[in-house]
Structures are given as structure tokens and as C-alpha cells.
Design a protein around this motif. Structure first.
Motif, PDB file in Angstrom:
ATOM      1  N   TRP A  10      49.717  45.389  42.112  1.00 28.34           N
ATOM      2  CA  TRP A  10      50.939  44.649  42.153  1.00 28.34           C
ATOM      3  C   TRP A  10      51.092  44.352  43.710  1.00 28.34           C
ATOM      4  N   TRP A  11      50.638  45.459  44.427  1.00 28.64           N
ATOM      5  CA  TRP A  11      50.821  45.272  46.074  1.00 28.64           C
ATOM      6  C   TRP A  11      50.138  44.389  46.865  1.00 28.64           C
ATOM      7  N   SER A  36      49.898  41.237  46.033  1.00 29.48           N
ATOM      8  CA  SER A  36      50.856  40.029  46.405  1.00 29.48           C
ATOM      9  C   SER A  36      51.821  39.872  47.406  1.00 29.48           C
ATOM     10  N   TYR A  37      51.593  41.139  47.989  1.00 30.85           N
ATOM     11  CA  TYR A  37      52.649  41.042  49.381  1.00 30.85           C
ATOM     12  C   TYR A  37      51.706  41.158  50.586  1.00 30.85           C
ATOM     13  N   ARG A  83      59.438  49.211  45.708  1.00 34.60           N
ATOM     14  CA  ARG A  83      58.597  48.975  44.469  1.00 34.60           C
ATOM     15  C   ARG A  83      58.011  50.473  44.112  1.00 34.60           C
TER      16      ARG A  83
END
Length: 261
Positions: free
Chosen positions: A62-63, A65-66, A127
Motif C-alpha cells: 500500500w505504501w 501508492s505514496y 497508516r
């Protein structure tokens, strides 16, 4: 067997074997299955486990996407860890930071950071904390903090009051243990700096020691290195205040930040 011999047996190119071995090419489940067969791996559970890791390795965390987060490999390990033991000498650890404190840390420790970069790092940091509040199987966390992390004013006195109150509430949860190492203990095994010890539920996964550095982080997996850091952490815990005394210590620190800025 040499890489050439393996390539000949599996009817694939020798460069492909070299790329797989050096981690520069993702191993597909079929590659894992064929290599396990060639190397004589008889335990089907191990084969299945390795093939599952191969399937998951192709999925971005998920990280990603940053954007370009420099400690992405560590976040991946943290996301899979069953427990983490960390020592922090200077600031409250990221997993235990409030939003205001984290924003101040990012602004104060990264030269020339843009607003966009700071915002992305803040979102990632917050997050990451979801693991602590997961309804099922939350991360087991032990944190030993040097007294300096409580005394250093990050952001403002108001930010510190909020942060230390948050730290006390987290430390009261059964899966989180917080201990403070007072200045009065003198020299101790943590004087060389921050470190984290990550352990995983699957016995096949090796424990990892993570050393955060400004330009390039260090990951230690040798059994002798992990054993050394386990011993160091045991000494830190033994010399730190008990969890109950730590709560009293933090309460006194909160009182010291009372009053106007």
C-alpha cells in the motif's frame, strides 16, 4: 550445481538463474516449483509456502501508492511482523506518534522537504499505526525509550503534552509495552543508537534487525547478529523503568510541560 548446470536442467537461460539468485528478477511460482524439484525439497508445506511468497512478491504494498518512500523495504517487513522490539534514544517512535508530533519530526529532520513530500510521509507514518489497532492479531510491540525522547521539545509544549498523553494510553494496552530508560542509568547497550528487532509468526522467516540511517538503512539477518541484539534488548529492558513506573515518569513529564508556551 553451477548456474549453468541448473539452467541446462530446467531448459532456461543461465542469466535468468543469475538474476533470480541475485534478487534482480521476481521469481514466479513456476520458477519456485521447478527449483524446489531440482534441489530435492521434499516438504510440500515448504514448497507451498515459498510459492505463496512468490505470488505475494508481485503485489505492490500500500505504501508504494505514496511515491518514493525511502524506507519502503522496512514498512514491508513491519507489515508482516508478528512482534517488534525497538529502542529509540531521541524521539518517540513513528508507530507511537501523534499526527502533530509526527508532522513536527518530519519538518525538523528532513532538510529541504517539500510540502508534498512531508504530507506523503505523514500519511504513511499514520497508516503504519493501523497494525497496532488491528481487531485481529494486532502487532505486539515493546518500546524502550531513552528519557531524552520525552525531554526534547518537538513542535511545542502543547504538542508534547498531547504526545505523552497518547503514549500513556497506548502503553496501557495489553499488546503494547512502553518503558523509559532514565538518564541516571548511565552507559547502556543502546548508546550506539536506534534499532528494531522484528520477528515473524512463520518459523521459516528469519528475524531481522533494522538500523535506521539517514542515507542507507541496515538490515541484519545473521543468527549471531540477531542474538547479539536480542541480548542487548534484554539488558535495556532490565535497566529501564517498569511499565508502571514508566507511566508515573511520563505523567511527571506531562506536568513539566504545563503552562504557557
Amino acid at each position: 550445481m553451477t548456474t549453468q548446470q541448473v539452467a541446462e536442467r530446467l531448459l532456461i537461460s543461465q542469466p535468468k538463474i543469475s538474476l533470480l539468485e541475485n534478487g534482480r528478477r521476481l521469481a514466479k511460482p513456476r520458477d519456485v516449483r521447478d527449483l524446489c524439484g531440482l534441489y530435492g525439497v521434499k516438504d510440500q508445506r515448504r514448497v507451498d509456502h515459498l510459492m505463496q511468497l512468490s505470488r505475494e512478491s508481485g503485489q505492490q504494498g500500500w505504501w508504494n501508492s505514496y511515491g518514493d518512500i525511502p524506507y519502503g523495504p522496512y514498512i514491508g517487513l513491519e507489515a508482516e511482523a508478528a512482534s517488534i522490539r525497538l529502542y529509540e534514544p531521541s524521539v518517540i517512535p513513528g508507530l507511537l506518534q501523534t499526527s502533530a508530533y509526527a508532522r513536527a519530526v518530519i519538518a525538523g529532520t528532513i532538510p529541504h522537504v517539500t510540502a508534498e513530500q512531508a504530507g506523503a510521509r505523514l500519511q504513511v507514518r499514520l497508516r503504519r499505526q493501523d497494525r497496532l489497532g488491528a481487531p485481529r492479531d494486532p502487532l505486539r510491540l515493546w518500546a524502550v525509550l531513552d528519557e531524552s525522547a520525552l525531554r526534547r521539545v518537538v513542535g511545542s509544549r502543547g504538542v508534547m503534552r498531547e504526545q505523552l498523553g497518547h503514549l500513556t494510553r497506548l502503553g496501557a494496552q495489553p499488546h503494547i509495552t512502553v518503558q523509559v530508560l532514565p538518564h541516571g542509568v548511565g552507559a547502556h547497550p543502546g548508546v550506539s543508537g536506534q534499532f528494531s528487532l522484528l520477528e515473524f509468526a512463520d518459523a521459516a522467516d528469519m528475524s531481522v534487525v533494522y538500523l535506521e540511517r539517514f542515507t542507507s538503512d541496515v538490515y541484519l539477518e545473521k543468527r549471531s547478529d540477531v542474538r547479539l541484539y536480542r541480548d542487548m534488548y534484554a539488558h535495556l529492558q532490565a535497566r529501564a523503568l517498569s511499565p508502571d513506573n514508566t507511566r508515573h515518569f511520563i505523567d511527571e513529564a506531562i506536568n513539566s510541560y504545563a503552562g504557557p508556551e
